[in-house]
Design a protein around this motif. Structure first.
Motif, mmCIF file in Angstrom:
data_model
loop_
_atom_site.group_PDB
_atom_site.id
_atom_site.type_symbol
_atom_site.label_atom_id
_atom_site.label_comp_id
_atom_site.label_asym_id
_atom_site.label_seq_id
_atom_site.Cartn_x
_atom_site.Cartn_y
_atom_site.Cartn_z
ATOM 1 N N GLN A 84 0.828 -1.204 0.000
ATOM 2 C CA GLN A 84 0.000 0.000 0.000
ATOM 3 C C GLN A 84 0.864 1.257 0.000
ATOM 4 O O GLN A 84 0.558 2.240 -0.696
ATOM 5 C CB GLN A 84 -0.932 0.007 1.222
ATOM 6 N N GLU A 85 1.938 1.250 0.765
ATOM 7 C CA GLU A 85 2.831 2.412 0.815
ATOM 8 C C GLU A 85 3.540 2.619 -0.522
ATOM 9 O O GLU A 85 3.753 3.759 -0.954
ATOM 10 C CB GLU A 85 3.841 2.227 1.938
ATOM 11 N N SER A 91 1.795 6.798 -6.757
ATOM 12 C CA SER A 91 0.695 7.653 -7.189
ATOM 13 C C SER A 91 0.984 9.122 -6.892
ATOM 14 O O SER A 91 0.732 10.007 -7.724
ATOM 15 C CB SER A 91 -0.605 7.226 -6.492
ATOM 16 N N LEU A 92 1.535 9.391 -5.706
ATOM 17 C CA LEU A 92 1.872 10.769 -5.347
ATOM 18 C C LEU A 92 2.968 11.335 -6.248
ATOM 19 O O LEU A 92 2.969 12.534 -6.563
ATOM 20 C CB LEU A 92 2.307 10.834 -3.882
ATOM 21 N N ARG A 150 7.449 7.127 6.636
ATOM 22 C CA ARG A 150 6.956 5.777 6.924
ATOM 23 C C ARG A 150 7.691 5.202 8.140
ATOM 24 O O ARG A 150 8.908 5.311 8.254
ATOM 25 C CB ARG A 150 7.151 4.855 5.726
ATOM 26 N N PRO A 151 6.948 4.580 9.059
ATOM 27 C CA PRO A 151 7.556 4.072 10.296
ATOM 28 C C PRO A 151 8.732 3.131 10.065
ATOM 29 O O PRO A 151 9.741 3.212 10.769
ATOM 30 C CB PRO A 151 6.390 3.349 10.977
ATOM 31 N N ALA A 152 8.628 2.219 9.105
ATOM 32 C CA ALA A 152 9.707 1.253 8.891
ATOM 33 C C ALA A 152 10.962 1.921 8.346
ATOM 34 O O ALA A 152 12.075 1.453 8.606
ATOM 35 C CB ALA A 152 9.252 0.146 7.945
ATOM 36 N N VAL A 153 10.800 3.013 7.594
ATOM 37 C CA VAL A 153 11.968 3.745 7.094
ATOM 38 C C VAL A 153 12.748 4.311 8.273
ATOM 39 O O VAL A 153 13.977 4.168 8.363
ATOM 40 C CB VAL A 153 11.536 4.868 6.129
ATOM 41 N N HIS A 154 12.040 4.943 9.194
ATOM 42 C CA HIS A 154 12.697 5.494 10.382
ATOM 43 C C HIS A 154 13.285 4.384 11.247
ATOM 44 O O HIS A 154 14.389 4.518 11.792
ATOM 45 C CB HIS A 154 11.701 6.319 11.191
ATOM 46 N N SER A 233 13.436 1.235 -3.884
ATOM 47 C CA SER A 233 12.925 0.926 -5.219
ATOM 48 C C SER A 233 11.433 0.631 -5.125
ATOM 49 O O SER A 233 11.000 -0.192 -4.317
ATOM 50 C CB SER A 233 13.664 -0.270 -5.818
ATOM 51 N N LEU A 234 10.658 1.304 -5.961
ATOM 52 C CA LEU A 234 9.208 1.082 -5.966
ATOM 53 C C LEU A 234 8.800 -0.021 -6.920
ATOM 54 O O LEU A 234 7.631 -0.444 -6.920
ATOM 55 C CB LEU A 234 8.477 2.380 -6.332
ATOM 56 N N ILE A 235 9.756 -0.478 -7.758
ATOM 57 C CA ILE A 235 9.474 -1.580 -8.684
ATOM 58 C C ILE A 235 10.623 -2.577 -8.608
ATOM 59 O O ILE A 235 11.692 -2.273 -8.069
ATOM 60 C CB ILE A 235 9.294 -1.078 -10.134
ATOM 61 N N GLU A 236 10.408 -3.761 -9.140
ATOM 62 C CA GLU A 236 11.451 -4.781 -9.154
ATOM 63 C C GLU A 236 12.568 -4.367 -10.115
ATOM 64 O O GLU A 236 12.306 -3.855 -11.208
ATOM 65 C CB GLU A 236 10.868 -6.123 -9.589
ATOM 66 N N THR A 237 13.818 -4.575 -9.724
ATOM 67 C CA THR A 237 14.934 -4.328 -10.631
ATOM 68 C C THR A 237 15.387 -5.660 -11.222
ATOM 69 O O THR A 237 15.448 -6.678 -10.528
ATOM 70 C CB THR A 237 16.120 -3.658 -9.912
ATOM 71 N N THR A 238 15.688 -5.627 -12.500
ATOM 72 C CA THR A 238 16.117 -6.823 -13.208
ATOM 73 C C THR A 238 17.334 -6.497 -14.052
ATOM 74 O O THR A 238 17.674 -5.326 -14.265
ATOM 75 C CB THR A 238 15.005 -7.350 -14.133
ATOM 76 N N GLU A 239 17.992 -7.531 -14.545
ATOM 77 C CA GLU A 239 19.158 -7.316 -15.408
ATOM 78 C C GLU A 239 18.747 -6.606 -16.690
ATOM 79 O O GLU A 239 19.483 -5.773 -17.214
ATOM 80 C CB GLU A 239 19.819 -8.651 -15.736
ATOM 81 N N ALA A 240 17.575 -6.902 -17.197
ATOM 82 C CA ALA A 240 17.097 -6.248 -18.416
ATOM 83 C C ALA A 240 16.890 -4.755 -18.206
ATOM 84 O O ALA A 240 17.216 -3.935 -19.069
ATOM 85 C CB ALA A 240 15.795 -6.896 -18.883
ATOM 86 N N MET A 241 16.379 -4.397 -17.031
ATOM 87 C CA MET A 241 16.103 -2.992 -16.743
ATOM 88 C C MET A 241 17.356 -2.222 -16.355
ATOM 89 O O MET A 241 17.469 -1.031 -16.598
ATOM 90 C CB MET A 241 15.086 -2.867 -15.593
ATOM 91 N N GLY A 242 18.323 -2.909 -15.700
ATOM 92 C CA GLY A 242 19.498 -2.216 -15.180
ATOM 93 C C GLY A 242 19.157 -1.448 -13.918
ATOM 94 O O GLY A 242 18.094 -1.626 -13.314
ATOM 95 N N GLY A 243 20.060 -0.565 -13.533
ATOM 96 C CA GLY A 243 19.824 0.228 -12.327
ATOM 97 C C GLY A 243 21.043 0.254 -11.429
ATOM 98 O O GLY A 243 22.181 0.330 -11.892
ATOM 99 N N ASN A 244 20.790 0.156 -10.131
ATOM 100 C CA ASN A 244 21.847 0.315 -9.131
ATOM 101 C C ASN A 244 22.991 -0.668 -9.354
ATOM 102 O O ASN A 244 22.786 -1.810 -9.754
ATOM 103 C CB ASN A 244 21.276 0.115 -7.737
ATOM 104 N N CYS A 245 24.199 -0.215 -9.100
ATOM 105 C CA CYS A 245 25.354 -1.120 -9.079
ATOM 106 C C CYS A 245 26.380 -0.591 -8.086
ATOM 107 O O CYS A 245 26.473 0.622 -7.840
ATOM 108 C CB CYS A 245 25.975 -1.285 -10.473
#
Length: 363
Positions: A84-85, A91-92, A150-154, A233-245
């Protein structure tokens, strides 16, 4: 304890598999069956490995996660945002992007439901059409503050700082990659992922500060200390998408790697020590050090995971290796978040940050 030992054994097994995979690619290239790219920058990126790294559960944040972070220079906290978060933050973000684009570019506003509206210079990146960094996401928009609250972030950052709960939060934004299947120009242009460290090696004359670089090349920070950076990350990262390294362990080699970059031909070491704007050429270092390049990891993340790294650790954003999503799905959606103990800020700095928040400035 048995679980932590099991996680450690599994992690060592994965590292061994990664090393074997890289060696196999080198042998394949040598035999001519599937040669690495002729472009040296692409050849460098081809050495990076995608890996499923340990994802530490909530009960491990103050123990195994911190140990992994200190040893390897990075760690992943699993499920810091729930479904939900995640949906609310996403959305925000688009609420903000749509409203801001309509105000700045009323003739071509962004619609989350129509990827054809996602183009146009000046809409998404500091580098124009080819840079999807997402500067339309203001550091003080509702999405960013919702995520930070968000509580878990803190809870996670309190665990990282050994129980200190009075924390100052970074004024960061978000990184959004548009689907390059819709427009090839939207794919990240730097194939090497711009491996870097967000601090300058040498303080400005008369200053004792190392700094983080902002988009204008201005630096901020304090010498002799290090801090933890991160994003969710708000979405799953994959090798096809790339991203953090990241390159594991480089936080322990920070001074060594800077000195090696200073030794490159053409670098005047006696001058750069007085140049607060000088940045080590880590891409060149990786091109010359194949073992170091083979240590680059693209880490698999699930939605809601919080990626963390020591600020002295080489890190970046690797280009995806496959087709992107289609339609109105982002290829990358990460919201940056870091926290440090409030006690490190004097009253003048706190007041400065209050003014920055008031006027919408990031840091």
């Amino acid at each position: 304890m048995d679980r932590q030992r099991g996680d450690a054994r599994a992690w060592r097994t994965r590292l061994s598999a990664i090393t074997t995979h890289v060696a196999a690619r080198e042998v394949t290239s040598a035999t001519g069956a599937a040669p690495l790219a002729a472009d040296p920058r692409q050849a460098l990126a081809d050495r990076y490995s995608f890996a499923e790294v340990p994802r530490f559960a909530r009960e491990e944040w103050g123990t195994a996660l911190v140990e992994h972070l200190e040893e390897h220079g990075f760690a992943v906290a699993a499920g810091v945002l729930d479904a939900q978060e995640i949906a609310t933050t996403y959305s925000l973000l688009f609420d903000h992007i749509e409203a801001r684009s309509a105000a700045l570019f009323p003739d071509r506003p962004v619609s989350r439901d129509d990827a054809a509206t996602w183009g146009g210079k000046g809409l998404w990146g500091r580098g124009g059409e080819k840079d999807g960094y997402g500067l339309l996401v203001d550091q003080h928009c509702e999405a960013m503050w919702y995520m930070r609250g968000r509580p878990a972030v803190h809870e996670l950052w309190t665990a990282i700082h050994k129980g200190e709960s009075d924390l100052a939060v970074s004024f960061d934004g978000a990184q959004l990659w548009r689907p390059w299947e819709v427009s090839p120009e939207w794919q990240a242009q730097d194939v090497t992922g711009f491996l870097h460290i967000d601090r300058r090696p040498f303080p400005a004359p008369g200053s004792s500060a190392f700094c983080r670089y902002d988009e204008k090349g201005v630096c901020h920070g304090a010498v002799g200390t290090h801090y933890i950076q991160g994003f969710i990350s708000l979405i799953e990262t994959t090798e096809a998408m790339g991203g953090n390294c990241v390159i594991r362990g480089t936080h322990k080699r920070y001074d060594e790697l800077v000195q090696r970059c200073m030794a490159f031909p053409g670098v005047e070491a006696d001058k750069v020590v007085h140049d607060s704007g000088w940045r080590p050429d880590y891409t060149r270092l990786l091109q010359e050090d194949q073992q170091l390049a083979s240590s680059v990891l693209m880490c698999k993340l699930m939605p809601g995971d919080h990626m963390l790294w020591d600020d002295r650790c080489l890190h970046g954003n690797a280009r995806g290796r496959g087709p992107s999503p289609t339609g109105t799905q982002l290829a990358r959606c990460s919201v940056f978040c870091s926290m440090s103990p409030m006690r490190l800020l004097d009253e003048e700095t706190r007041e400065c940050r209050r003014q920055m928040a008031r006027y919408g400035l990031g840091a």
